[in-house]
Design an enzyme around this catalytic site. Structure first.
Site, PDB file in Angstrom:
ATOM      1  N   ASP A  58       0.815  -1.215   0.000  1.00 33.46           N
ATOM      2  CA  ASP A  58       0.000   0.000   0.000  1.00 33.46           C
ATOM      3  C   ASP A  58       0.847   1.264   0.000  1.00 33.46           C
ATOM      4  OD1 ASP A  58      -2.136  -1.661   0.030  1.00 33.46           O
ATOM      5  OD2 ASP A  58      -2.786  -1.212   2.075  1.00 33.46           O
ATOM      6  N   ARG A 139      -0.108   5.603  17.478  1.00 37.13           N
ATOM      7  CA  ARG A 139      -0.354   6.538  16.372  1.00 37.13           C
ATOM      8  C   ARG A 139       0.054   7.979  16.687  1.00 37.13           C
ATOM      9  NH1 ARG A 139       0.337   2.500  14.092  1.00 37.13           N
ATOM     10  NH2 ARG A 139      -1.230   1.295  12.953  1.00 37.13           N
ATOM     11  N   ASP A 168      -7.540   4.633  12.693  1.00 36.41           N
ATOM     12  CA  ASP A 168      -6.214   5.232  12.592  1.00 36.41           C
ATOM     13  C   ASP A 168      -6.187   6.524  11.794  1.00 36.41           C
ATOM     14  OD1 ASP A 168      -5.015   3.408  14.202  1.00 36.41           O
ATOM     15  OD2 ASP A 168      -4.215   2.157  12.591  1.00 36.41           O
ATOM     16  N   SER A 220      -4.795  -8.890   9.148  1.00 38.88           N
ATOM     17  CA  SER A 220      -4.294  -7.525   9.235  1.00 38.88           C
ATOM     18  C   SER A 220      -3.693  -7.366  10.622  1.00 38.88           C
ATOM     19  CB  SER A 220      -5.437  -6.526   9.034  1.00 38.88           C
ATOM     20  OG  SER A 220      -4.990  -5.209   9.276  1.00 38.88           O
TER      21      SER A 220
END
Length: 445
Positions: A58, A139, A168, A220
């Site tokens: 990605d 994050r 996120d 994931s």
């Protein structure tokens, strides 16, 4: 030559008159300055973008997509928050092969644990009874570093590879807003036509981007020094039991050693400082407890949670070291906090967890709650010994120089401080509202 350069730049201007960037060319020996524009990309013009980069498919595709759509330089940024050395190898070659002008890697492990994990631990922040906020805490430290890098390299925008369905994207962007609201934010998954892995591979081939050859996991995952999360595949149906080979940080409790292991955690003002008497840095301490807890199958959680964006999702989390630390601090607080303080701390922890989960790390409310917790736990100092055995944690010892527990008061033996006869008057006063209501009910019968 100057005239030729100006002619070339003018031809670019004619190709894209909507450009926002102006370049000035000056002919040798002439005072006249001519301004010409560099063409914009398909979606506009940015100067330089800092991209949160992992090296996976990605983010490798995002690099040429940004260049094509915004005609910008791309600086890839990777944060080391303890995801493992394997995920950091070869990143610079991958980034530059994708078209990036630079890769910046920063080791944030100590900052992550000291300034993000430990404050949440001290606050007792657990989201929806189970989730120890592993991704939620990581994050903001990554996004903060991206803002710093953007300033260092002169970038006018930041970008991330989060999808439009997850939490996120909110966590990254709220941090950007809080620390530098002037930065533009580009979220390709909310803009491009790529809809899945096959589309991304096709785009990569079209733009001569090397496609990562690593085997695509069916799950994931997000890993850092605090935890490892698993989502997707069979986990999307809450009926399905996780497969045994899915777990990576912890052994199956059934396969854990038949011999229990004792571990002593030293704590100062609500913050862990030592393991088995050995003082360590925050990151080293957590890594040590991950190793100890992992081999005993500690810290596995399977939960269905409410995402910030409104949907429910199922995730399985491994947090061996974190589970040990949460247990130790709670047990020490049973000595150092009175009833009212403990109740308010628990209420505070619920809101604290909600703010962190929602990406509001730099919200003044979280900072205020943090100040409250820091003051409340200043006497939460001492040590706790825990016994680990096949996925379970049992407390075996607690001690603190600030303990409110008094054996001479709590004992069934007579005490000069506590007179048992005093209890009768206390009970009459404490139960007075109930007696009054009962008398009222009798009068209406």
């Amino acid at each position: 030559m100057a005239a030729a350069a100006i002619s070339h730049l003018q031809s670019l201007t004619q190709a894209a008159p909507s450009s926002r960037r102006v370049v000035q060319a000056v002919s040798t020996g002439e005072k006249e300055i001519q301004s010409v524009s560099i063409p914009a990309g398909k979606r506009g013009k940015l100067n330089k973008v800092v991209l949160a980069y992992s090296g996976g498919l990605d983010t490798s595709v995002i690099v040429p997509w940004l260049r094509e759509n915004y005609n910008c330089e791309v600086v890839c940024f990777t944060a080391d928050v303890g995801q493992g050395i394997g995920e950091l190898e070869g990143l610079e070659l991958k980034a530059k092969a994708s078209g990036a002008c630079q890769l910046v890697v920063k080791d944030l492990k100590e900052e992550f644990v000291k300034d993000y994990v430990f404050p949440c631990l001290r606050a007792g922040a657990i989201y929806e009874r189970k989730y120890l906020l592993g991704t939620s805490m990581a994050r903001p430290v990554i996004a903060k570093a991206m803002v710093d890098v953007a300033k260092e390299v002169g970038a006018d925008a930041v970008s991330h590879g989060c999808t439009g369905k997850g939490n996120d994207q909110v966590r990254f962007e709220l941090t950007f807003f809080a620390l530098n609201p002037a930065l533009k934010v580009v979220a390709p998954w909310r803009e491009w036509e790529i809809t899945g892995r096959e589309d991304a591979i096709e785009y990569a081939k079209k733009h001569n981007v090397p496609v990562p050859v690593t085997k695509k996991s069916i799950y994931s995952r997000d890993r850092n020094l605090w935890h490892l999360s698993h989502e997707g595949d069979i986990l999307e149906d809450p009926v399905n039991e996780p497969k045994k080979d899915m777990f990576m940080m912890s052994v199956d409790p059934e396969d854990a050693p038949n011999q229990s292991e004792y571990v002593e955690i030293g704590i100062e003002s609500g913050i862990p400082v030592s393991v088995n008497g050995k003082e360590m840095s925050p990151a080293s301490l957590l890594a040590e407890l991950n190793e100890i807890g992992g081999r005993h199958g500690i810290g596995r959680v399977d939960m269905v949670e409410n995402r910030l964006v409104g949907m429910k999702s199922r995730g399985v989390y491994e947090t061996p070291g974190g589970t040990i630390l949460f247990t130790a601090i709670r047990e020490l607080e049973s000595l150092t906090l009175d009833r009212e303080a403990l109740q308010h701390k628990d209420l505070n922890g619920l809101k604290y967890a909600e703010l962190v989960y929602a990406g509001r790390w730099f919200d003044p409310l979280r900072e205020a709650l943090d100040a409250f917790t820091k003051e409340l736990t200043k006497t939460t100092t001492g040590s706790v010994t825990l016994k680990l055995y096949k996925g379970s944690i049992t407390v075996t010892s607690r001690q603190s120089p600030y303990s409110l527990y008094r054996q001479d008061i709590s004992s069934f033996e007579d005490s000069e401080i506590y007179n048992q006869a005093d209890a009768a008057g206390f009970i009459r006063l404490y139960g007075l509202p109930m007696r009054v209501r009962a008398m009222l009910d009798e009068s209406h019968m």
